[in-house]
Design a protein around this motif. Structure first.
Motif, PDB file in Angstrom:
ATOM      1  N   ASP A   1      -0.021  -0.230  15.029  1.00  0.00           N
ATOM      2  CA  ASP A   1      -1.049   0.496  13.661  1.00  0.00           C
ATOM      3  C   ASP A   1      -0.382   1.626  12.745  1.00  0.00           C
ATOM      4  O   ASP A   1      -0.162   2.087  11.822  1.00  0.00           O
TER       5      ASP A   1
ATOM      6  N   ILE B   1       3.080   1.268  11.550  1.00  0.00           N
ATOM      7  CA  ILE B   1       2.099   0.216   9.418  1.00  0.00           C
ATOM      8  C   ILE B   1       1.864   1.375   8.739  1.00  0.00           C
ATOM      9  O   ILE B   1       1.850   1.615   7.641  1.00  0.00           O
ATOM     10  N   GLU B   2       0.662   2.357   9.088  1.00  0.00           N
ATOM     11  CA  GLU B   2      -0.006   3.245   8.910  1.00  0.00           C
ATOM     12  C   GLU B   2       1.008   4.427   7.838  1.00  0.00           C
ATOM     13  O   GLU B   2       1.066   4.665   6.855  1.00  0.00           O
TER      14      GLU B   2
ATOM     15  N   LEU C   1       4.464   3.251   6.984  1.00  0.00           N
ATOM     16  CA  LEU C   1       5.172   2.828   6.103  1.00  0.00           C
ATOM     17  C   LEU C   1       4.067   1.782   4.625  1.00  0.00           C
ATOM     18  O   LEU C   1       5.023   2.281   3.583  1.00  0.00           O
ATOM     19  N   GLU C   2       2.792   2.163   4.895  1.00  0.00           N
ATOM     20  CA  GLU C   2       1.883   1.795   3.864  1.00  0.00           C
ATOM     21  C   GLU C   2       2.183   2.790   3.008  1.00  0.00           C
ATOM     22  O   GLU C   2       2.135   3.288   1.867  1.00  0.00           O
ATOM     23  N   ARG C   3       2.129   3.847   3.676  1.00  0.00           N
ATOM     24  CA  ARG C   3       2.299   5.193   3.137  1.00  0.00           C
ATOM     25  C   ARG C   3       3.120   5.767   2.409  1.00  0.00           C
ATOM     26  O   ARG C   3       3.365   5.767   1.176  1.00  0.00           O
TER      27      ARG C   3
ATOM     28  N   ASN D   1       6.333   3.099   1.958  1.00  0.00           N
ATOM     29  CA  ASN D   1       6.798   2.021   1.179  1.00  0.00           C
ATOM     30  C   ASN D   1       6.276   2.060  -0.098  1.00  0.00           C
ATOM     31  O   ASN D   1       8.014   1.774  -0.898  1.00  0.00           O
ATOM     32  N   PRO D   2       5.205   2.421  -0.369  1.00  0.00           N
ATOM     33  CA  PRO D   2       5.621   2.501  -2.317  1.00  0.00           C
ATOM     34  C   PRO D   2       6.559   3.059  -2.561  1.00  0.00           C
ATOM     35  O   PRO D   2       6.975   2.550  -4.008  1.00  0.00           O
TER      36      PRO D   2
ATOM     37  N   PRO E   1       6.423  -7.732   4.230  1.00  0.00           N
ATOM     38  CA  PRO E   1       5.207  -7.294   5.293  1.00  0.00           C
ATOM     39  C   PRO E   1       5.220  -8.705   6.387  1.00  0.00           C
ATOM     40  O   PRO E   1       4.817  -9.044   5.515  1.00  0.00           O
TER      41      PRO E   1
ATOM     42  N   TYR F   1       2.337  -7.229   8.567  1.00  0.00           N
ATOM     43  CA  TYR F   1       1.049  -6.545   9.025  1.00  0.00           C
ATOM     44  C   TYR F   1       0.723  -6.992   9.973  1.00  0.00           C
ATOM     45  O   TYR F   1       0.416  -6.984  11.352  1.00  0.00           O
ATOM     46  N   GLU F   2      -0.469  -7.970   9.093  1.00  0.00           N
ATOM     47  CA  GLU F   2      -1.693  -8.905  10.139  1.00  0.00           C
ATOM     48  C   GLU F   2      -1.124  -9.460  11.513  1.00  0.00           C
ATOM     49  O   GLU F   2      -0.992  -9.797  12.339  1.00  0.00           O
TER      50      GLU F   2
ATOM     51  N   GLY G   1       9.405   4.701  10.079  1.00  0.00           N
ATOM     52  CA  GLY G   1       8.576   3.820   9.538  1.00  0.00           C
ATOM     53  C   GLY G   1       8.616   2.375  10.489  1.00  0.00           C
ATOM     54  O   GLY G   1       8.013   1.952  10.593  1.00  0.00           O
TER      55      GLY G   1
END
Length: 173
Positions: free
Chosen positions: A23, A26-27, A29-31, A33-34, A42, A44-45, A165
């Motif tokens: 987690d 992932i957090e 990378l989500e921040r 990666n854009p 990804p 992630y799930e 990440g």
């Protein structure tokens, strides 16, 4: 910022859960990666579900039971290295719909060692150029200076790991 080996030891010892480690990555990378565009596919799930399974395996392990060396540790893999069911076009527009039928031996060894794949990372078109840029996924930027490239055909790997990440990954240069 712990190494993959340190994370694996902490997960096996129960000092941290694989889910918490996954987690956290992932957090991050989500921040980032854009703007960096390192992880282009990804998963992630799926990674979260695999982390939960790793935690259950650690909890059920008996005394002295040997667990896989990377159990529960997240990683990333360069998109040109086949992972069954995942895109495998190496940034080539004509192959953008191609999905890997099998997993490459190097990736399978990492998965068999217990690592959890967070996603696939960007590459240059057909791994030929000095920057990770292609017409399928776009350009990967250096996470420390977005005006610069991440370099090499494994630039997505370098950017994902450099940004924190992913603790480790599979690339080819």
């Amino acid at each position: 910022w712990a190494s993959a080996v340190e994370m694996a030891a902490a997960i096996r010892a129960g000092r941290v859960s694989s889910r918490a480690v996954v987690d956290a990555h992932i957090e991050l990378l989500e921040r980032v990666n854009p703007s960096v565009n390192a992880v282009v596919v990804p998963r992630y799930e799926e990674a979260r579900a695999e982390a939960d399974a790793a935690d259950a395996r650690v909890a059920a392990a008996g005394d002295g039971e040997e667990l896989p060396p990377l159990l529960g540790v997240p990683c990333t893999i360069k998109e040109s290295i086949a992972v069954a069911g995942m895109p495998n076009c190496a940034g080539l527009l004509a192959r953008r719909e191609l999905r890997a039928e099998t997993t490459a031996p190097v990736a399978q060894r990492v998965i068999d060692a217990g690592a959890i794949v967070l996603g696939l990372t960007n590459t240059s078109e057909v791994c030929l150029w000095i920057e990770a840029d292609n017409r399928v996924y776009g350009r990967t930027r250096n996470p420390y200076d977005l005006d610069r490239i991440a370099g090499g055909s494994s630039g997505g790997e370098g950017a994902a790991i450099g940004a924190g990440g992913s603790p480790f990954g599979l690339g080819s240069d």
